[in-house]
Scaffold this active site. Structure first.
Site, mmCIF file in Angstrom:
data_model
loop_
_atom_site.group_PDB
_atom_site.id
_atom_site.type_symbol
_atom_site.label_atom_id
_atom_site.label_comp_id
_atom_site.label_asym_id
_atom_site.label_seq_id
_atom_site.Cartn_x
_atom_site.Cartn_y
_atom_site.Cartn_z
ATOM 1 N N LYS A 122 -7.890 8.163 -5.223
ATOM 2 C CA LYS A 122 -8.712 6.973 -4.982
ATOM 3 C C LYS A 122 -10.159 7.256 -5.370
ATOM 4 C CE LYS A 122 -5.651 5.221 -1.445
ATOM 5 N NZ LYS A 122 -5.214 5.339 -0.059
ATOM 6 N N GLN A 166 -7.042 6.418 5.862
ATOM 7 C CA GLN A 166 -5.782 6.814 5.237
ATOM 8 C C GLN A 166 -4.667 6.913 6.287
ATOM 9 O OE1 GLN A 166 -5.287 7.085 1.980
ATOM 10 N NE2 GLN A 166 -3.195 7.858 2.064
ATOM 11 N N ASP A 189 -8.305 -2.666 2.909
ATOM 12 C CA ASP A 189 -6.856 -2.466 2.984
ATOM 13 C C ASP A 189 -6.150 -3.753 3.418
ATOM 14 O OD1 ASP A 189 -5.647 -0.076 2.257
ATOM 15 O OD2 ASP A 189 -6.311 0.976 4.070
HETATM 16 N N1 LIG Z 1 -4.882 3.124 4.441
HETATM 17 C C1 LIG Z 1 -3.988 3.344 3.486
HETATM 18 N N2 LIG Z 1 -3.965 2.553 2.404
HETATM 19 C C2 LIG Z 1 -3.052 2.765 1.402
HETATM 20 O O1 LIG Z 1 -3.023 2.032 0.404
HETATM 21 C C3 LIG Z 1 -2.141 3.855 1.527
HETATM 22 C C4 LIG Z 1 -2.227 4.652 2.676
HETATM 23 N N3 LIG Z 1 -3.136 4.366 3.635
HETATM 24 N N4 LIG Z 1 -1.388 5.683 2.843
HETATM 25 C C5 LIG Z 1 -0.408 6.065 1.848
HETATM 26 C C6 LIG Z 1 -0.003 4.898 1.001
HETATM 27 C C7 LIG Z 1 0.615 5.302 -0.329
HETATM 28 N N5 LIG Z 1 -0.288 4.817 -1.353
HETATM 29 C C8 LIG Z 1 -0.143 5.090 -2.714
HETATM 30 C C9 LIG Z 1 -1.112 4.810 -3.647
HETATM 31 C C10 LIG Z 1 -0.956 5.151 -4.981
HETATM 32 C C11 LIG Z 1 0.194 5.784 -5.432
HETATM 33 C C12 LIG Z 1 0.350 6.165 -6.858
HETATM 34 O O2 LIG Z 1 -0.526 5.911 -7.664
HETATM 35 N N6 LIG Z 1 1.471 6.791 -7.227
HETATM 36 C C13 LIG Z 1 1.764 7.250 -8.585
HETATM 37 C C14 LIG Z 1 2.395 8.643 -8.575
HETATM 38 C C15 LIG Z 1 1.735 9.617 -7.667
HETATM 39 C C16 LIG Z 1 2.340 11.016 -7.725
HETATM 40 O O3 LIG Z 1 2.718 11.475 -8.778
HETATM 41 O O4 LIG Z 1 2.431 11.621 -6.660
HETATM 42 C C17 LIG Z 1 2.753 6.313 -9.245
HETATM 43 O O5 LIG Z 1 3.526 5.677 -8.544
HETATM 44 O O6 LIG Z 1 2.764 6.265 -10.470
HETATM 45 C C18 LIG Z 1 1.172 6.060 -4.510
HETATM 46 C C19 LIG Z 1 1.020 5.722 -3.178
HETATM 47 C C20 LIG Z 1 -1.327 4.191 -0.761
HETATM 48 N N7 LIG Z 1 -1.208 4.171 0.567
#
Ligand SMILES: Nc1nc(=O)c2c([nH]1)NC[C@@H]1CN(c3ccc(C(=O)N[C@@H](CCC(=O)O)C(=O)O)cc3)C=[N+]21
Length: 362
Positions: A122, A166, A189
């Site tokens: 982020k 988070q 969020d």
């Molecule tokens: N307050 C809060 N807000 C959130 O938005 C929040 C959170 N907590 N806790 C965890 C989850 C999960 N999350 C992700 C964001 C981006 C990818 C992302 O970009 N993933 C990549 C791959 C990442 C990798 O390779 O590990 C993809 O799907 O292409 C994944 C998961 C946001 N979250």
């Protein structure tokens, strides 16, 4: 792991992205990606090789049977990149016009590796578009009071326009208390009960929409998928994805059904959907038999599964069995490279909207 988010050419998904310029299986109207998708046509156009007028020579049929499936890949990674470019331009405009730089504060409690990675990503994304990022890292045994103190400071800090705590938080903390403490004007969020309440009410607008569901809808819009009047099934009823995704689809005039862990016949219900959003966290749970031919599938799941051939020892798969979906659906998001990057793009977008709103700028 960090570079995975925006750049993972070695992944299975990247492989599929590159290889999906081929012909279709003839089950549904699967045109190559030129302009908007028309996935809900009742009279699907069969690809030439399988059309009724095609010569019935055995050679022809052999060739067409061997053709690869070709659901359109909904490329979240590249859409997210485009959105970051748009946001970057907005940030520049805001700065030049009134000297304001949007700011995002992220609070991370504990040392979960996955959370640390997400937070780092982020931060990187903020930098890439010119948003200031502020980060607080607290140990796993920090008190709820400490977290509340930081939230209160950020609430009062005019250089911060968005606050993200988070999740998940350590188990000794009351998540609801903490999320309620974020002022709704900075709740990028969209998890504050007031923002969720406004999302649920007709004739009322939330200040922010939760990033992951917003990213799902944005993908549908940018790929020209009609939502109005369609049957949508959301699998999963979490506060952060399933429930707000269902509310958003309903606001877009879809007829929405939520399928969850206590649903009887989830497969049968899901098979009626023109649009499926799956957010359960079960690898490959949604099989081909759950999918109506020509459906559009948004796969929110990001599930690690063991893979000895991968350098990390695991790879990421979605809730939907991707290979099977590709043979039946009209379009599908890959994992990784689908919804994940969109979540972060929507967070940046919410942060910039917040800064604009704070200064009445438009
Ligand atoms: N307050 C809060 N807000 C959130 O938005 C929040 C959170 N907590 N806790 C965890 C989850 C999960 N999350 C992700 C964001 C981006 C990818 C992302 O970009 N993933 C990549 C791959 C990442 C990798 O390779 O590990 C993809 O799907 O292409 C994944 C998961 C946001 N979250």
């Amino acid at each position: 792991m960090v570079s995975m988010i925006f750049n993972d050419p070695s992944s299975a998904a990247a492989f599929h992205r590159l290889s999906f310029t081929r012909f279709s299986n003839g089950l549904v109207s699967l045109r190559r990606f030129v302009g908007p998708l028309h996935v809900f046509s009742n009279t699907p156009t069969l690809p030439r090789a399988l059309s009724l007028h095609a010569p019935r020579s055995s050679r022809f049929i052999t060739a067409s049977m061997a053709a690869e499936p070709s659901a359109k890949v909904i490329d979240g990674k590249s859409v997210a990149k485009q959105i970051r470019e748009e946001i970057s331009a907005e940030v520049t405009k805001l700065k030049e016009a009134i000297g304001v730089v949007p700011g995002l504060a992220v609070i991370l409690v504990g040392d979960r590796k996955d959370s640390a990675t997400y937070v780092r990503n982020k931060k990187k994304a903020c930098e890439s578009v010119g948003i200031n990022s502020f980060e607080v890292n607290l140990p796993d045994d920090a008190s709820e009071q400490e977290v509340l103190k930081y939230i209160s400071d950020f609430n009062g800090d005019p250089s911060v326009h968005g606050i993200l705590v988070q999740l998940p938080l350590p188990s000794h903390m009351n998540e609801q208390n903490i999320l309620n403490a974020v002022t709704i004007e900075k709740d990028v969020d969209g998890f504050h009960p007031l923002n969720i309440g406004h999302l649920a009410m007709r004739g009322s607008e939330p200040l922010f929409v939760p990033c992951t569901p917003k990213g799902c809808i944005e993908l549908l819009h940018r790929y020209g998928v009609d939502i109005k009047g369609k049957r949508a099934v959301v699998i999963g009823r979490s506060n952060i994805v399933g429930m707000p995704a269902a509310l958003l689809l309903q606001r877009e005039d879809a007829t929405v059904t939520i399928v969850h862990s206590r649903t009887k016949n989830p497969e049968e219900i899901t098979r009626q959907a023109d649009i499926i959003i799956s957010a359960v966290g079960q690898p490959n749970m949604v099989r081909g038999s759950w999918i109506k031919p020509g459906a559009v599938i948004i796969d929110v799941g990001i599930n690690p599964v063991e893979d000895a051939t991968s350098p990390r020892g695991y790879r990421l798969v979605g809730d939907v069995c991707y290979d099977e979906a590709c043979k039946i659906a009209a379009a599908v998001t890959p994992v990784p490279g689908g919804v994940g990057p969109m979540t972060i793009a929507m967070l940046l977008s919410n942060t910039v909207s917040s800064a604009k709103r704070a200064y009445n700028f438009n």
